[in-house]
Every structure is written in structure tokens, then in C-alpha cells.
Design an enzyme around this catalytic site. Structure first.
Site, PDB file in Angstrom:
ATOM      1  N   GLU A  95      -5.638  24.011   9.361  1.00 60.94           N
ATOM      2  CA  GLU A  95      -4.570  25.020   9.312  1.00 60.94           C
ATOM      3  C   GLU A  95      -3.548  24.807  10.416  1.00 60.94           C
ATOM      4  O   GLU A  95      -2.344  24.946  10.207  1.00 60.94           O
ATOM      5  CB  GLU A  95      -5.176  26.418   9.422  1.00 60.94           C
ATOM      6  CG  GLU A  95      -5.982  26.823   8.194  1.00 60.94           C
ATOM      7  CD  GLU A  95      -6.737  28.120   8.421  1.00 60.94           C
ATOM      8  OE1 GLU A  95      -6.271  29.162   7.963  1.00 60.94           O
ATOM      9  OE2 GLU A  95      -7.789  28.090   9.082  1.00 60.94           O
ATOM     10  N   HIS A 123      -0.295  19.852 -10.981  1.00 66.10           N
ATOM     11  CA  HIS A 123      -0.050  21.305 -10.956  1.00 66.10           C
ATOM     12  C   HIS A 123      -1.271  22.066 -10.429  1.00 66.10           C
ATOM     13  O   HIS A 123      -1.474  23.219 -10.780  1.00 66.10           O
ATOM     14  CB  HIS A 123       0.312  21.852 -12.345  1.00 66.10           C
ATOM     15  CG  HIS A 123       1.309  21.022 -13.084  1.00 66.10           C
ATOM     16  ND1 HIS A 123       2.664  21.263 -13.037  1.00 66.10           N
ATOM     17  CD2 HIS A 123       1.154  19.922 -13.872  1.00 66.10           C
ATOM     18  CE1 HIS A 123       3.297  20.355 -13.774  1.00 66.10           C
ATOM     19  NE2 HIS A 123       2.414  19.523 -14.286  1.00 66.10           N
ATOM     20  N   SER A 177     -15.481  33.158  12.941  1.00 67.67           N
ATOM     21  CA  SER A 177     -14.663  34.363  12.987  1.00 67.67           C
ATOM     22  C   SER A 177     -15.280  35.317  13.996  1.00 67.67           C
ATOM     23  O   SER A 177     -16.502  35.387  14.117  1.00 67.67           O
ATOM     24  CB  SER A 177     -14.622  34.997  11.605  1.00 67.67           C
ATOM     25  OG  SER A 177     -14.321  36.369  11.705  1.00 67.67           O
ATOM     26  N   LYS A 181     -18.519  33.334   8.405  1.00 63.83           N
ATOM     27  CA  LYS A 181     -17.373  32.447   8.185  1.00 63.83           C
ATOM     28  C   LYS A 181     -17.375  31.164   8.998  1.00 63.83           C
ATOM     29  O   LYS A 181     -17.810  31.118  10.139  1.00 63.83           O
ATOM     30  CB  LYS A 181     -16.077  33.199   8.468  1.00 63.83           C
ATOM     31  CG  LYS A 181     -15.832  34.231   7.390  1.00 63.83           C
ATOM     32  CD  LYS A 181     -14.399  34.665   7.369  1.00 63.83           C
ATOM     33  CE  LYS A 181     -13.528  33.580   6.814  1.00 63.83           C
ATOM     34  NZ  LYS A 181     -12.141  33.999   6.753  1.00 63.83           N
TER      35      LYS A 181
END
Ligand code: ARG
Length: 460
Positions: free
Chosen positions: A289, A155, A276, A282
Site C-alpha cells: 500500500e 477488466h 492492526s 488482521k
């Protein structure tokens, strides 16, 4: 004029050419089309359906076309509709009348079935190789980080400590099954369809087994109707690619979570992450992704071909021309994904210390405290309740289980002895899980060794 233009009095509408044609995407099967035609011409000549001299001309012409395509001189014209007619038309231009005999005892329906099977055999083998390399990457990563302990989750809540290599080897198992699936499905790809004709076979005395042997197929298809309408093998490959993609997407998702500042379990190599354009601090896990994202399109391709096929009466229908773009896209996507994913994985840095922080703060050895009591004879249910209370006590008093004194333990149950702290140490929790397939070091070492010996054999 079109190769099939005999019964027509008018040119086809321009827009129809665009709608009907498949050459823009089926041109990638040019080599299969040419090799299939050469084998077919040899068979025709062997069976005295065409002359030996004609076969020689045809073969020479086809090989010239192969050179033209590879040299970038061949003109792919939408007017020719598909790769099959484009090549045949050019053959007739080069060798004249003999070229017109190539299509004897053949239809585009069995020809396209042959081309796509040959093409998918080739690509399926490439995917198999790349998947093998990903398997190696996983084993290498597992081996390199053998002692590293991380929190295991259910979980997405900290559950029990596990070895990081155990986690890697879990993915090895998934991708290994995908490899098995690929190998198994290859058998169904590897059946030679040419000779089914348009749908019913042919009145010519052909030798299908000869063509199969020429092209390296171990067997021929048994029913001509099935042969020209079957696209199961495309669906199957689409499905296997979907499965590989789903598995990659799961690990990609974990890597995305692990590389957040909140987790910081791993750091991606600079070469495999991006920045970024606005936020200078970043470092984004774009590869992971995109792997996760591309899965959507791959699943879409599977649904697409399943839907195309679901209402089709026997035998060939033009709908099946829609079988190609989806599988081609899935193949291209999975190939580059496998390569880049493996690179990202093996260059990723594992932050062992941060994994430990996660372990220490999570009451992650609570099951082991309960097992401690149960091994001393207390029913596990009862032990479970007591440890639940212990956890509440720890939370209130801001302590870890390992920081409790024996006196505190004994306050909850008299079965606790002074070995309790050793028995619930994280190392003990991991290595005590010696059950077959468990996370204990010995078990994981066995998994790694088995995998290494499989991969060695697989390479040969
Ligand atoms: N381009 C067609 C396809 O991909 C080739 C077969 C066409 N056959 C036909 N009878 N129109 O399916």
C-alpha cells in the site's frame, strides 16, 4: 559578512536567510562540491591562473573540510546560504588568501550545475543497481513457480488461464525498460558544465576538458547559457523514477488484491506485513500500500519541476534552486521502495490451490472451446456464439464446461468429438499457447532464460 556582501550596507533580514537559503537540503552534495572544487583548482593552476602553492593549499583545505563534514564537526549555517558558500567560507578560514582564489573563473551557477550532475550520476547508478536486484527477484519468483497456473484477467474479470511466471515476467519486461531508460539518460547526465561561468563563459584561459577528465566526464557542455539553465536531466530522472514507481504500484495493487481473503492467491511473509492495533485477526499489506501511495508524491515531484521550468527565461534564475528537494525526495523514496519491494516479493508465498479454484469456476477455457470449433472449420464468430450459449447452459445447469458430456456438447454443434475434454483441459489451454511471447511453458521458459542471461551480463 556574506561572501557577496561587498555591495551591501545592511545585514540581510533573518527571514530572508530562511527563505533564500538552500543549505538545509543542498548540503547532501558536499562531496561533489569539494571534488568539483579540487578539479577546478587543479585546472586553474595548470593554466597558471593561480600558483601551484596556492592550489596545494586549496586542495589540502578542501580535504580537511571533507573530513570535518564526515566527522560531523562541520557547521552548516543558514547564514552561509548554500553548500557552495559554506565550503568556500570555511576554506578561506582554513587557508586564508589562497582560498579566496578558488572561485576565479567560476560562478555558483555553473558550480551548482556541476554538483547536481555529479550527485545524480552517483544516485542514478545506485538506482540502476537496485532495479537490477528487483529484476533478479522477479526472475527468481518466476523460476521458482514455473508450473503454477493462475487465472489471467482482463477488466479484472477471469479471462484465460496463464502461468504465474508469465505474469511475473510481464513485470520484468516493464522494469527492464526502466533500466534501459536509466542507462540511456545517464549519457545526458554525464556532460560536464563547469566553465560556463555565470552565463556567458569566461575571459580566463580555462581548460574545461581537463576538468571533465579529472571528474570522469566524457564530454563538456557546448553552450554556456544552456549549461546554467538546463534542468532537463533532473526532469528526466524524475520521470524515470515516476515510471518505476508506477510499475511498482501496479504490482503492489495486484499483491494487495491477491492477499485478500476473497482471492488468497498469495500470503505475505510476516516480516513484510503488519498487524492492526484493533483487529487481532488482521495481516495488512502495508508495504504494498505504501509503495502504491508513495507514487503520488513521486509524480508530484515530477509535476513540480516541470512547472518550475516552464516559464523561465534564459539563463540562470533562482527558481531553479527549487529543482533539488523534489528529486532528492524521489531518489530517497525509490531507493528504499525498491529494496523493500523486492524482499516482499521474494518472500511471498504463492497459494497454487486457490489460484486453481479461481480457474475452475470461471469458464476460463471458453475461448479454447470456440477455438476447437474454429479449427474444425467453423467461422470463429459462429463458434463464439455457440460457446456463449454453452456457457448460459452451464450456468443454468450449474456445470463447468469440462463437466459436459459429449452428448451435451453435440447438442450445440456436431463438430464436437470425444477429444473435446482433453483439448479444453486447463494444462492444454496454457501450454497450447506456444505463440512467441505467449503464456505456454516453453515460451515462458525462453523468457526466463533470456532474462537470466541478460542479468548475468548486466552484473558484470
Ligand atoms: N543555491 C543555488 C541553487 O541551488 C546556487 C546557485 C546560486 N546562484 C546565484 N546566482 N544565486 O541554485
Amino acid at each position: 559578512m556574506k561572501l557577496w556582501g561587498g555591495r551591501f550596507n545592511k545585514e540581510t533580514a533573518k527571514i530572508l536567510e530562511e527563505f533564500n537559503g538552500s543549505i538545509n537540503f543542498d548540503k547532501r552534495m558536499y562531496e561533489e562540491d569539494i571534488m568539483g572544487s579540487i578539479a577546478h583548482s587543479k585546472m586553474l593552476s595548470k593554466q597558471d591562473i593561480i600558483g601551484k602553492d596556492e592550489q596545494i593549499k586549496i586542495e589540502g583545505g578542501l580535504l580537511q573540510i571533507l573530513k570535518e563534514v564526515e566527522g560531523g564537526e562541520f557547521i552548516f549555517d543558514l547564514k552561509d546560504e548554500d553548500i557552495h558558500m559554506a565550503i568556500e567560507k570555511r576554506l578561506i578560514e582554513i587557508v586564508g588568501e589562497a582560498g579566496g582564489k578558488l572561485h576565479t573563473a567560476r560562478s555558483r551557477n555553473d558550480q551548482v550545475a556541476l554538483d547536481i550532475r555529479m550527485y545524480l550520476k552517483k544516485e542514478s547508478t545506485v538506482i540502476e543497481g537496485l532495479l537490477g536486484e528487483l529484476l533478479e527477484g522477479l526472475v527468481e519468483t518466476a523460476h521458482k513457480n514455473k508450473g503454477v497456473i493462475m487465472p489471467g484477467y482482463t477488466h479484472l474479470q477471469r479471462a484465460q488461464p496463464i502461468l504465474f511466471s508469465h505474469h511475473m515476467m510481464a513485470y520484468y519486461e516493464m522494469f527492464k525498460r526502466d533500466l534501459d531508460r536509466l542507462k540511456d539518460s545517464y549519457k545526458r547526465l554525464d556532460v560536464m558544465p563547469l566553465g560556463a561561468g555565470a552565463l556567458a563563459g569566461t575571459t580566463y584561459n580555462i581548460d574545461r576538458h581537463f576538468v571533465a577528465a579529472e571528474l570522469g566526464f566524457p564530454e563538456v557542455t557546448k553552450n554556456s547559457l544552456d549549461t546554467v539553465s538546463d534542468r532537463d536531466f533532473i526532469i528526466e530522472l524524475n520521470f524515470i523514477i515516476s515510471m518505476i514507481s508506477m510499475h511498482m504500484s501496479r504490482l503492489a495493487e495486484e499483491i494487495i488484491i491477491w492477499s485478500t481473503s476473497e482471492f488468497s492467491f498469495v500470503s505475505l511473509d510476516d516480516a513484510y506485513s503488519t498487524g492492526s492495533s484493533i483487529m487481532p485477526q488482521k495481516k495488512n499489506p502495508d508495504i504494498a500500500e505504501l509503495i502504491r501511495g508513495k507514487t503520488g508524491r513521486i509524480f508530484g515531484n515530477l509535476m513540480g519541476i516541470l512547472t518550475v521550468m516552464k516559464g523561465l527565461p534564459l539563463a540562470y534564475n533562482k527558481d531553479t534552486q527549487e529543482d533539488k528537494e523534489g528529486i532528492f525526495d524521489s531518489i530517497d523514496t525509490i531507493k528504499i521502495s525498491l529494496v523493500i519491494f523486492k524482499e516482499m516479493l521474494v518472500t511471498m508465498k504463492i497459494n497454487e490451490k486457490n489460484m486453481m479454484v479461481g480457474i475452475e469456476n470461471g469458464f476460463i477455457n471458453a475461448t479454447d472451446v470456440a477455438d476447437y470449433l474454429a479449427k474444425k472449420g467453423l467461422p470463429f464468430r459462429e463458434a463464439h456464439r455457440i460457446v456463449g450459449e454453452l456457457v448460459v447452459y452451464c450456468e443454468v445447469n450449474k456445470k463447468r464446461l469440462s463437466e459436459l458430456t459429449l452428448k451435451e456438447f453435440k447438442g450445440f454443434n456436431d463438430l464436437f468429438e470425444d477429444d473435446i475434454n482433453r483439448k479444453i483441459s486447463i494444462e492444454e489451454c496454457v501450454n497450447g499457447r506456444k505463440s512467441y511471447g505467449g503464456t505456454g511453458l516453453e515460451s515462458v521458459e525462453t523468457q526466463i532464460e533470456d532474462a537470466q542471461s541478460f542479468l548475468k551480463k548486466n552484473k558484470k
